[in-house]
Design a protein around this motif. Sequence first.
Motif, PDB file in Angstrom:
ATOM      1  N   THR A 221       0.822  -1.208   0.000  1.00  0.00           N
ATOM      2  CA  THR A 221       0.000   0.000   0.000  1.00  0.00           C
ATOM      3  C   THR A 221       0.857   1.259   0.000  1.00  0.00           C
ATOM      4  O   THR A 221       0.719   2.119  -0.872  1.00  0.00           O
ATOM      5  N   TYR A 222       1.759   1.373   0.964  1.00  0.00           N
ATOM      6  CA  TYR A 222       2.447   2.646   1.171  1.00  0.00           C
ATOM      7  C   TYR A 222       3.804   2.759   0.479  1.00  0.00           C
ATOM      8  O   TYR A 222       4.381   3.844   0.439  1.00  0.00           O
ATOM      9  N   LEU A 223       4.331   1.664  -0.068  1.00  0.00           N
ATOM     10  CA  LEU A 223       5.566   1.744  -0.842  1.00  0.00           C
ATOM     11  C   LEU A 223       5.293   1.658  -2.343  1.00  0.00           C
ATOM     12  O   LEU A 223       6.219   1.534  -3.130  1.00  0.00           O
ATOM     13  N   ASN A 224       4.049   1.725  -2.716  1.00  0.00           N
ATOM     14  CA  ASN A 224       3.658   1.611  -4.118  1.00  0.00           C
ATOM     15  C   ASN A 224       3.312   2.992  -4.671  1.00  0.00           C
ATOM     16  O   ASN A 224       2.259   3.544  -4.336  1.00  0.00           O
ATOM     17  N   PRO A 225       4.166   3.558  -5.513  1.00  0.00           N
ATOM     18  CA  PRO A 225       3.886   4.900  -6.040  1.00  0.00           C
ATOM     19  C   PRO A 225       2.578   4.994  -6.805  1.00  0.00           C
ATOM     20  O   PRO A 225       1.944   6.046  -6.833  1.00  0.00           O
ATOM     21  N   HIS A 226       2.146   3.897  -7.423  1.00  0.00           N
ATOM     22  CA  HIS A 226       0.905   3.946  -8.182  1.00  0.00           C
ATOM     23  C   HIS A 226      -0.297   4.190  -7.276  1.00  0.00           C
ATOM     24  O   HIS A 226      -1.304   4.757  -7.714  1.00  0.00           O
ATOM     25  N   VAL A 227      -0.210   3.772  -6.021  1.00  0.00           N
ATOM     26  CA  VAL A 227      -1.283   4.055  -5.071  1.00  0.00           C
ATOM     27  C   VAL A 227      -1.422   5.561  -4.887  1.00  0.00           C
ATOM     28  O   VAL A 227      -2.528   6.108  -4.867  1.00  0.00           O
ATOM     29  N   TYR A 228      -0.289   6.240  -4.774  1.00  0.00           N
ATOM     30  CA  TYR A 228      -0.319   7.694  -4.591  1.00  0.00           C
ATOM     31  C   TYR A 228      -0.803   8.397  -5.854  1.00  0.00           C
ATOM     32  O   TYR A 228      -1.564   9.366  -5.791  1.00  0.00           O
ATOM     33  N   LEU A 229      -0.354   7.914  -7.012  1.00  0.00           N
ATOM     34  CA  LEU A 229      -0.772   8.532  -8.263  1.00  0.00           C
ATOM     35  C   LEU A 229      -2.267   8.358  -8.495  1.00  0.00           C
ATOM     36  O   LEU A 229      -2.967   9.307  -8.854  1.00  0.00           O
ATOM     37  N   ASP A 230      -2.777   7.140  -8.278  1.00  0.00           N
ATOM     38  CA  ASP A 230      -4.187   6.861  -8.558  1.00  0.00           C
ATOM     39  C   ASP A 230      -5.111   7.412  -7.479  1.00  0.00           C
ATOM     40  O   ASP A 230      -6.090   8.105  -7.778  1.00  0.00           O
ATOM     41  N   THR A 231      -4.800   7.091  -6.215  1.00  0.00           N
ATOM     42  CA  THR A 231      -5.722   7.420  -5.129  1.00  0.00           C
ATOM     43  C   THR A 231      -5.559   8.854  -4.644  1.00  0.00           C
ATOM     44  O   THR A 231      -6.541   9.589  -4.482  1.00  0.00           O
TER      45      THR A 231
END
Length: 212
Positions: A128-138
Amino acid sequence: MPAADLAHPAAPAVFAQGWAMGAGLILAIGAQNALVLRQGLRREHVPAVVAFCTVSDWLLILLGVFGLGALIQHQPGLLEVFRFGGAAFLLGYAAMAAKRAWHPTGALDGAGIPASLGATLSAAFAFTYLNPHVYLDTVVLLGGLGARHPADLRAAFAAGAGLASAMWFSLLGFGAAAAAPKLQSPRTWRIIDALVAALMAGLGLQLLLQPL
């Protein structure tokens, strides 16, 4: 989620927009979804993983809707910290999944050695928190859309997106757990692990080769 101002005439429409946008983004199979699916199929720590991923999504949605998305958009170097760490983690997990798929004794059958709750939640945290795509998408995309609404409607958007997140993770985790008894063949589990390995390796390489 903060209480939405449902008395506002536009609140139901904004809530529905938040739900639709949240559902559209979360349906894509990514590292986090793959973990929830795998834990569901193992029937292992499913409520804890579903709860962790749901609450984490709510937190990230709120951060995005109420300002962090705009901050990240103006600080692109911030995501680089997560980029390489996330890539290393995903590639390492891909290697472990490939090893399980290659060796029949490593298949995800019912006799497999269960992971501890701590280890499982640590993996969920990393996905969850080490995945940059989570930050980009969410945070950036979804949060940025919510932040465009007037201040008194942002909570309605966040609530709709949060509901979509809770519904999806519950369906994915508990649905997989319900289907697990029909998928206890070692060959089936080896195929699942092979697919997980390919997915994680693809995401990890994407992070390394394509700057955010």
